[in-house]
Design an enzyme around this catalytic site. Structure first.
Site, short mmCIF file in Angstrom:
data_model
loop_
_atom_site.label_atom_id
_atom_site.label_comp_id
_atom_site.label_asym_id
_atom_site.label_seq_id
_atom_site.Cartn_x
_atom_site.Cartn_y
_atom_site.Cartn_z
N SER A 75 0.78 -1.23 0.00
CA SER A 75 0.00 0.00 0.00
C SER A 75 0.81 1.28 0.00
O SER A 75 0.31 2.33 -0.37
CB SER A 75 -0.94 0.01 1.21
OG SER A 75 -0.22 -0.03 2.42
N HIS B 270 -5.49 -3.73 -2.24
CA HIS B 270 -5.17 -2.79 -3.31
C HIS B 270 -5.02 -3.49 -4.67
O HIS B 270 -4.61 -2.84 -5.64
CB HIS B 270 -3.89 -2.03 -2.97
CG HIS B 270 -4.03 -1.15 -1.77
ND1 HIS B 270 -4.47 0.14 -1.82
CD2 HIS B 270 -3.82 -1.41 -0.44
CE1 HIS B 270 -4.52 0.66 -0.60
NE2 HIS B 270 -4.12 -0.27 0.25
N LYS C 238 -11.70 0.52 -1.31
CA LYS C 238 -10.83 0.99 -2.38
C LYS C 238 -11.62 1.02 -3.69
O LYS C 238 -12.42 1.91 -3.89
CB LYS C 238 -9.59 0.09 -2.50
CG LYS C 238 -8.48 0.39 -1.49
CD LYS C 238 -8.79 -0.07 -0.11
CE LYS C 238 -7.66 0.18 0.87
NZ LYS C 238 -8.01 -0.21 2.25
#
Length: 415
Positions: free
Chosen positions: A204, A232, A263
């Protein structure tokens, strides 16, 4: 003068002892002054209040700024279809579940979402958690017991590390993305002991990707289970956003996949995907699931709507990667160091803490929002500003951002 010369270290400053009547536990809070001193210098970049939707532009204190600090990779958080799905879910189910999944908090929309996610990542079953953080620490602390081992990359997310520390097992850490270091850890463990390797699919802060083929090979060689945190990676990597394991074609050889909804999927919550037996075990043993209220119907509905859009509009992922390429090429041509980033997460190394803070706040003044990352989020002297791209950024916005980054980077001697 460097910020470190003017401010206390990252550790708490110990002042003279307070009155004897004060609980000793509270002294650390009273003695913590670093954030206030940074605020006094006008360099504090955290908790900036946004008064608009999380989009490519946001409003802060009445000022429009370009958002380059969001994890909304597909740009879906303000999508009208998702907002309509949220409204309809609230009308049907109300605002919350008033209980845990284990008891009265399981809705049919939760089960529908679990089935959709299982299809997405290619696993037998999925279990929803109220946050991604809970998914990680609840799963790791449940699966790793006394006499067993959990092996983690040194740059794994804090939720992974907390899960490791909460488990009854022994933690071993290896150097970032260093498979030789990983094998050294595995080699020292009793071959008969239970072992879990936990890695981020996409890291990240650094934006690089786990060397998954080599990691899978070591897991199989040493009979360790492998868990990939793909917070992610979902919506970014793999076919139609299926994630890092799909990107490498290794889904069937990874035992546990974790993902989040905050996300690419425009909501809040997390999930664990695995074989049916593992999911059934977690349902009846994971404390962060059993003793926590279930995710709201609105959040579940938002994810379902986001999944439909992601499947229907694969061009969003294409635009995300095109934007990433534009920004990465521009930053490198200006002379910025982006490390080993391979994804829409672009770390711009500023090295010292003061310069990093000044970079973030000067960019804000110029109308660009970025995130500044200091220790312990990164190693000392590797401070950075974290830029992240969205599919909905325009070429003009990226060009404007590069102009501002060039201006501020030169001011601060970074380029």
């Amino acid at each position: 003068m460097a910020l470190s010369d003017r401010l206390p270290s990252m550790d708490f400053v110990i002042k003279e002892e307070s009155e004897e009547t004060e609980p000793p536990l509270l002294r650390k809070a009273k003695n913590f002054t670093r954030s206030r001193e940074i605020k006094a210098l006008g360099l504090y970049p955290y908790f900036r209040p946004i008064s608009s939707a999380q989009d490519t532009e946001v409003t802060i204190h009445g000022q429009k700024v370009l958002m380059l600090g969001s994890n909304s990779y597909l740009g879906l958080t303000n999508h009208p279809e998702i907002k309509k799905a949220v409204q309809e879910a609230v009308e049907k189910y109300g605002s919350g579940c008033a209980g845990s999944r284990f008891l009265n908090g399981t809705l049919d929309i939760h089960i529908e979402l679990e089935e959709a996610l299982a299809r997405l990542v290619g696993k037998e079953a999925v279990l929803l958690y109220s946050t991604g953080f809970q998914a990680n620490f609840g799963t790791i602390s449940t699966m790793v017991g006394r006499g067993e081992y959990v092996i983690a990359d040194k740059e794994d997310h804090a939720s992974i590390m907390d899960g490791c520390l909460l488990s009854m097992g022994t933690l071993a850490r290896y150097n970032h993305n260093d498979t030789e270091s990983l094998e050294n850890c595995l080699r020292k463990i009793d071959p008969a002991a239970g072992k879990l390797i936990v890695v981020d699919g996409v890291f990240s802060m650094s934006g690089d990707i786990v060397p998954l083929p080599e990691t899978v090979g070591l897991a199989e060689k040493y009979r360790a289970a492998l868990m990939v945190d793909d917070a992610h990676g979902i919506g970014v990597m793999g076919r139609n956003g299926r994630g890092t394991c799909d990107h490498f074609g290794l889904t069937d050889r990874v035992h546990i996949i974790m993902g989040t909804f905050s996300k690419s999927l425009a909501s809040l919550g997390g999930f664990i995907a695995s074989d049916a037996d593992t999911i059934e075990y977690l349902k009846h043993h994971s404390r962060s699931l059993i003793f926590s209220a279930s995710m709201t119907p609105a959040n579940a509905a938002a994810v379902l709507a986001a999944l439909k859009i992601m499947h229907r509009e694969p061009e969003r992922i294409e635009r995300l990667w095109r934007n990433t390429g534009l920004m990465k090429e521009g930053l490198r041509s200006l002379g910025f160091n982006l490390g080993a980033s391979q994804t829409p997460i672009l770390p711009v190394f500023c090295y010292e803490d003061e310069r990093t803070l000044r970079m973030a706040m000067r960019l804000h003044e110029e109308g660009v929002f970025v995130n500044s990352v200091l220790p312990p989020g990164v190693p000392p002297n590797k401070c950075l500003i974290r830029i992240s791209l969205m599919a909905t950024h325009t070429a003009n916005q990226i060009e404007m951002a590069l102009e501002k980054l060039k201006k501020v980077g030169k001011e601060l001697g970074l380029i």
